[in-house]
Design a protein around this motif. Structure first.
Motif: not given
Length: 260
Positions: A165-183, A185-194
């Motif tokens: 979080r401290q060293h890469f604030p510009q990339y840290y937002g990726y950790f809250s990705t809820r889902s992303f599309k690959f071809g 596939q629509v892939i959801g995040n395993h993290n249920r707390l998000l």
């Protein structure tokens, strides 16, 4: 005979360890067996991503750089993205695949790409861990699939969470990705707390039989910020319930100042 018996027991019932650290001051708010050695499982990918973010920041790669997938990477067991050997994906797709699906094939591809070989990348990850003050952590691979030499502690993983979080604030937002599309596939995040627990903005889940259910969580609300780590949960649900309690109990106790 005793030794093989004790090993199988250890695999069947991993021990719990947990820690909560005030991300602003570094103060430990809660700790249970925080310095005992445990298997990181897929929390390993937090360090894989740290190495990716560092390479991005240094300009060695960009988000659109193509990452080739070797036969070795394509053969990793699930969970995986299923990119075939000889194909490639962009660095940005690779980041999203690690954060959401925790894709082992993609983690290995990134390790080979950044380190030249998985073994060399493991050495680079371990050196980086020392650099960040993670004194008890050893990495052997980029994904966290079982390797008895690949060990960490709850405190070390919390340190890594804060560093991300401290060293890469510009990339840290990726950790809250809820889902992303690959071809297709629509892939959801395993993290249920998000999206379910106020303030939670990522980081990473993990599971192997030997490790149990692991979770590193970062939460920020009302100017307070914590990183919490739970290792060795009995189930995904109980691990998540423990983490909910920790966030509820300790986020209000974190310092409101911007110091630290």
């Amino acid at each position: 005979m005793m030794t093989s018996f004790s090993v199988s027991v250890a695999q069947a019932a991993p021990k719990y360890a947990g820690v909560v650290i005030d991300a602003r001051t570094g103060k430990v708010l809660y700790s249970e067996d925080a310095d005992s050695l445990r298997y990181p499982a897929s929390l390993t990918k937090m360090m894989t991503l740290y190495m990716v973010f560092e390479a991005l920041e240094a300009g060695r790669i960009s988000l659109s750089t193509k990452v080739p997938v070797s036969k070795n990477a394509a053969a990793e067991p699930p969970s995986k993205l299923g990119v075939g050997a000889g194909r490639s994906l962009t660095v940005e797709q690779a980041i999203q695949a690690l954060v959401t699906r925790s894709a082992n094939d993609v983690a290995t591809a990134l390790g080979e790409f950044l380190g030249g070989s998985e073994q060399r990348f493991g050495q680079m990850m371990t050196a980086k861990a020392r650099n960040l003050g993670m004194t008890k952590t050893t990495y052997r691979n980029a994904h966290g699939l079982p390797n008895t030499a690949q060990m960490t502690t709850a405190r070390d993983q919390a340190r890594l969470g804060i560093a991300l979080r401290q060293h890469f604030p510009q990339y840290y937002g990726y950790f809250s990705t809820r889902s992303f599309k690959f071809g297709k596939q629509v892939i959801g995040n395993h993290n249920r707390l998000l999206g379910n627990v106020r303030g939670v903005d990522g980081i990473k889940t993990g599971y192997t039989r030997a490790a149990g259910f692991n979770l590193a969580t970062s939460a920020e609300a009302d100017g307070r910020s914590i990183v919490a780590v739970v290792l060795g949960g009995k189930s995904g649900a109980s691990r998540d319930a423990t983490m909910r309690k920790l966030v509820a109990a300790y986020l209000p106790k974190a310092s409101g100042s911007r110091g630290g």
